[in-house]
Design a protein around this motif. Structure first.
Motif, PDB file in Angstrom:
ATOM      1  N   VAL A   1       0.919  -1.148   0.134  1.00 42.68           N
ATOM      2  CA  VAL A   1       0.050   0.156  -0.146  1.00 42.68           C
ATOM      3  C   VAL A   1       0.831   1.417  -0.082  1.00 42.68           C
ATOM      4  CG1 VAL A   1      -1.996   1.124   1.231  1.00 42.68           C
ATOM      5  CG2 VAL A   1      -1.870  -1.049   1.446  1.00 42.68           C
ATOM      6  N   SER A   2       0.566   2.201  -1.095  1.00 42.86           N
ATOM      7  CA  SER A   2       1.408   3.478  -0.941  1.00 42.86           C
ATOM      8  C   SER A   2       0.526   4.229  -0.030  1.00 42.86           C
ATOM      9  CB  SER A   2       1.496   3.979  -2.383  1.00 42.86           C
ATOM     10  OG  SER A   2       2.049   3.316  -3.120  1.00 42.86           O
ATOM     11  N   TRP A   3       0.889   4.115   1.254  1.00 42.95           N
ATOM     12  CA  TRP A   3      -0.023   4.842   2.400  1.00 42.95           C
ATOM     13  C   TRP A   3       0.238   6.491   2.097  1.00 42.95           C
ATOM     14  CZ3 TRP A   3      -3.759   2.975   4.443  1.00 42.95           C
ATOM     15  CH2 TRP A   3      -3.734   1.268   4.765  1.00 42.95           C
ATOM     16  N   LYS A   4       1.448   6.944   1.700  1.00 46.10           N
ATOM     17  CA  LYS A   4       1.377   8.424   1.636  1.00 46.10           C
ATOM     18  C   LYS A   4       0.753   8.957   0.194  1.00 46.10           C
ATOM     19  CE  LYS A   4       5.467   8.410  -1.602  1.00 46.10           C
ATOM     20  NZ  LYS A   4       6.909   9.056  -1.830  1.00 46.10           N
ATOM     21  N   GLU A   5       0.190   8.306  -0.439  1.00 47.00           N
ATOM     22  CA  GLU A   5      -0.752   8.652  -1.387  1.00 47.00           C
ATOM     23  C   GLU A   5      -2.101   8.647  -1.270  1.00 47.00           C
ATOM     24  OE1 GLU A   5       0.688   9.847  -4.115  1.00 47.00           O
ATOM     25  OE2 GLU A   5       2.681   9.312  -3.935  1.00 47.00           O
ATOM     26  N   VAL A   6      -2.317   7.974  -0.097  1.00 51.90           N
ATOM     27  CA  VAL A   6      -3.994   7.444   0.245  1.00 51.90           C
ATOM     28  C   VAL A   6      -4.465   8.985   0.919  1.00 51.90           C
ATOM     29  CG1 VAL A   6      -5.492   6.306   1.653  1.00 51.90           C
ATOM     30  CG2 VAL A   6      -3.530   5.032   0.699  1.00 51.90           C
ATOM     31  N   LEU A   7      -5.642   9.372   0.249  1.00 53.33           N
ATOM     32  CA  LEU A   7      -6.147  10.914   1.074  1.00 53.33           C
ATOM     33  C   LEU A   7      -6.647  10.481   2.291  1.00 53.33           C
ATOM     34  CD1 LEU A   7      -8.077  11.747  -2.287  1.00 53.33           C
ATOM     35  CD2 LEU A   7      -5.884  12.873  -1.370  1.00 53.33           C
ATOM     36  N   ARG A   8      -6.639  11.493   3.008  1.00 56.92           N
ATOM     37  CA  ARG A   8      -6.955  11.307   4.596  1.00 56.92           C
ATOM     38  C   ARG A   8      -8.282  12.378   4.585  1.00 56.92           C
ATOM     39  NH1 ARG A   8      -4.520   7.015   5.249  1.00 56.92           N
ATOM     40  NH2 ARG A   8      -2.162   7.178   5.473  1.00 56.92           N
ATOM     41  N   PRO A   9      -9.288  12.184   5.345  1.00 57.36           N
ATOM     42  CA  PRO A   9     -10.341  13.110   5.631  1.00 57.36           C
ATOM     43  C   PRO A   9     -10.063  14.140   6.513  1.00 57.36           C
ATOM     44  CG  PRO A   9     -10.468  11.146   6.725  1.00 57.36           C
ATOM     45  CD  PRO A   9      -9.285  10.833   6.055  1.00 57.36           C
ATOM     46  N   THR A  10     -10.375  15.227   6.024  1.00 54.39           N
ATOM     47  CA  THR A  10     -10.073  16.516   6.748  1.00 54.39           C
ATOM     48  C   THR A  10     -11.128  17.295   6.888  1.00 54.39           C
ATOM     49  OG1 THR A  10      -9.583  17.652   4.697  1.00 54.39           O
ATOM     50  CG2 THR A  10      -7.715  16.793   5.619  1.00 54.39           C
ATOM     51  N   GLU A  11     -12.323  16.779   6.920  1.00 56.46           N
ATOM     52  CA  GLU A  11     -13.757  17.385   7.267  1.00 56.46           C
ATOM     53  C   GLU A  11     -14.589  16.546   8.319  1.00 56.46           C
ATOM     54  OE1 GLU A  11     -14.525  20.646   6.281  1.00 56.46           O
ATOM     55  OE2 GLU A  11     -12.825  20.799   5.026  1.00 56.46           O
ATOM     56  N   ILE A  12     -15.182  17.380   9.064  1.00 55.91           N
ATOM     57  CA  ILE A  12     -16.200  16.486   9.983  1.00 55.91           C
ATOM     58  C   ILE A  12     -17.085  16.322   9.288  1.00 55.91           C
ATOM     59  CG2 ILE A  12     -17.090  16.564  12.460  1.00 55.91           C
ATOM     60  CD1 ILE A  12     -14.031  16.703  12.137  1.00 55.91           C
ATOM     61  N   GLU A  13     -17.472  15.488   8.362  1.00 59.71           N
ATOM     62  CA  GLU A  13     -18.743  15.164   7.446  1.00 59.71           C
ATOM     63  C   GLU A  13     -18.433  13.616   7.063  1.00 59.71           C
ATOM     64  OE1 GLU A  13     -21.057  16.783   7.007  1.00 59.71           O
ATOM     65  OE2 GLU A  13     -20.241  18.841   7.751  1.00 59.71           O
ATOM     66  N   LYS A  14     -19.757  13.278   6.909  1.00 57.81           N
ATOM     67  CA  LYS A  14     -19.705  11.578   6.367  1.00 57.81           C
ATOM     68  C   LYS A  14     -19.450  11.761   4.869  1.00 57.81           C
ATOM     69  CE  LYS A  14     -23.148   9.002   9.239  1.00 57.81           C
ATOM     70  NZ  LYS A  14     -24.488   8.415   9.000  1.00 57.81           N
ATOM     71  N   PHE A  15     -19.207  10.603   4.269  1.00 52.89           N
ATOM     72  CA  PHE A  15     -19.094  10.653   2.744  1.00 52.89           C
ATOM     73  C   PHE A  15     -20.462  10.716   2.355  1.00 52.89           C
ATOM     74  CE2 PHE A  15     -19.691   7.859  -1.048  1.00 52.89           C
ATOM     75  CZ  PHE A  15     -18.436   8.303  -1.788  1.00 52.89           C
ATOM     76  N   HIS A  16     -20.653  11.575   1.047  1.00 56.44           N
ATOM     77  CA  HIS A  16     -21.866  11.556   0.242  1.00 56.44           C
ATOM     78  C   HIS A  16     -21.613  11.887  -1.043  1.00 56.44           C
ATOM     79  CE1 HIS A  16     -21.275  16.022   1.482  1.00 56.44           C
ATOM     80  NE2 HIS A  16     -22.085  15.879   0.454  1.00 56.44           N
TER      81      HIS A  16
END
Length: 389
Positions: free
Chosen positions: A49-64
């Motif tokens: 896994v290329s962990w440094k490429e994986v996006l991290r959530p930066t908002e206090i929101e659910k996926f929609h």
């Protein structure tokens, strides 16, 4: 389980980011590719896994999912001999266009009629995004032929795929925002769809209110690193000067021995940091030391999803101790809410089962659920008993 919180495509033992992917072959197993970004995951004997490429959530929101898309967008490809009338006619009934230009975003700058048609369209408010016809690469206005399109009002699509640029344009035009905002957002990296280096820091500088002891330790480490770098430079210059001025074997041996000792000291220093930093990170998360967390992540951002021997991240530890503000800070810095420890529990589980009973605990639970945290099937009955007893 590997938590990859993105929209992805898995094919032929590779996991690609969805908005970076193209269909490149109609018959072979290598049917999909991500020309301008390596796969997020490659499966072989091991799962890499290329962990440094994986996006991290930066908002206090659910996926929609955004469903309000503008259908008045189209794709136009430049080709030799294309006429002014063709372009003019094509641009009469659209609000946005993705133009596939040559090479690095070029058009024939001698064809003033084509450039005039494009400029007339942009002046009327039609948004035209410039993407390359090439499978791989990015558009640029470093050549005169590329600058001509920029001068005509076209927006650089950078290294977005044509498919992605078309979907992004449809999405942005479907939002209730101004054309100027659309122009700006088209060339802004929203979901990892283009390669971009931010010109400003992603987070504002955090002001340390209490000068925690963790901050003091970090400052000592940074100061020590700076001194090591300065010593290396001084010693290098002294060694060079000594060699040039005096070729005595004794002096050379002393210099080599001195540099060897310094190398050993630097290796020890690096090992201390490798052991110390994750420990400081976990202590800061457990104690709610946001100032310390900020200093750590500012210098060593890879720590954000570092897990301990139980597989617990900083968010697990903060949730255990009912630290609401710390949990929110970690989420905004990119700590994954879905990570499960060796007991198969996420931070949400520990937020529910911690020994605190206060309004802050309920807010912490609501925060994690708002971000999309869910219970495992074997946790639901226990959670019901705890929440509704």
């Amino acid at each position: 389980h590997y938590i990859i919180p993105e929209v992805t495509l898995f094919f032929n033992q590779k996991l690609f980011r969805g908005n970076r992917t193209k269909k490149v072959d109609a018959t072979n197993f290598n049917a999909f590719d991500s020309p301008n970004m390596k796969p997020l995951v490659k499966l072989g004997i091991n799962i890499n896994v290329s962990w440094k490429e994986v996006l991290r959530p930066t908002e206090i929101e659910k996926f929609h999912v955004h469903k309000n898309l503008n259908q008045h967008v189209a794709l136009l490809q430049l080709f030799p001999g294309i006429s002014y009338a063709t372009i003019k006619s094509f641009l009469t009934s659209v609000e946005g266009v993705v133009l596939e230009s040559y090479g690095a975003g070029n058009a024939p700058d001698k064809r003033k009629d084509i450039l005039q048609a494009l400029k007339e369209a942009t002046e009327k408010g039609i948004i035209i995004v410039n993407c390359t016809q090439c499978t791989k690469g990015s558009v640029s206005d470093i050549y005169a032929t590329g600058k001509a399109l920029t001068d005509a009002g076209l927006i650089s699509g950078k290294d977005m795929t044509t498919e992605c640029a078309l979907a992004k344009l449809s999405y942005l035009l479907g939002k209730n925002i101004s054309k100027d905002a659309v122009n700006q957002l088209i060339k802004t990296n929203l979901r990892g769809e283009l390669t971009d280096i931010p010109k400003i820091p992603r987070f504002s500088k955090f002001v340390n209110p209490d000068n925690s002891y963790i901050v003091k330790i970090i400052n000592l480490i940074k100061s020590d690193e700076s001194n090591i770098n300065k010593k290396d430079l001084v010693n290098h210059n002294l060694s060079t000067l000594t060699t040039e001025c005096n070729n005595s074997n004794n002096i050379l041996n002393e210099t080599s021995e001195k540099k060897g000792n310094e190398c050993i000291q630097e290796n020890i220093h690096n090992k201390i940091i490798k052991i110390l930093l994750p420990s400081l990170y976990r202590i800061a998360a457990s104690t709610g030391d946001i100032a310390g967390l900020n200093e750590l992540l500012d210098g060593w951002p890879f720590l954000i999803n570092n897990a301990d021997y139980n597989g617990q991240t900083g968010l697990h530890l903060a949730a255990k101790q009912n630290h609401l503000k710390t949990s929110e800070f970690l989420i905004k810095m990119g700590c994954i809410i879905h990570t499960r420890d060796i007991y198969n529990h996420t931070p949400l589980w520990y937020a529910v089962t911690n020994n605190f009973d206060s309004p802050k605990k309920q807010k912490l639970i609501q925060l994690l659920i708002k971000c999309g945290a869910i219970y495992a099937s074997d946790e639901i009955n226990d959670v019901k008993e705890l929440l509704f007893r």
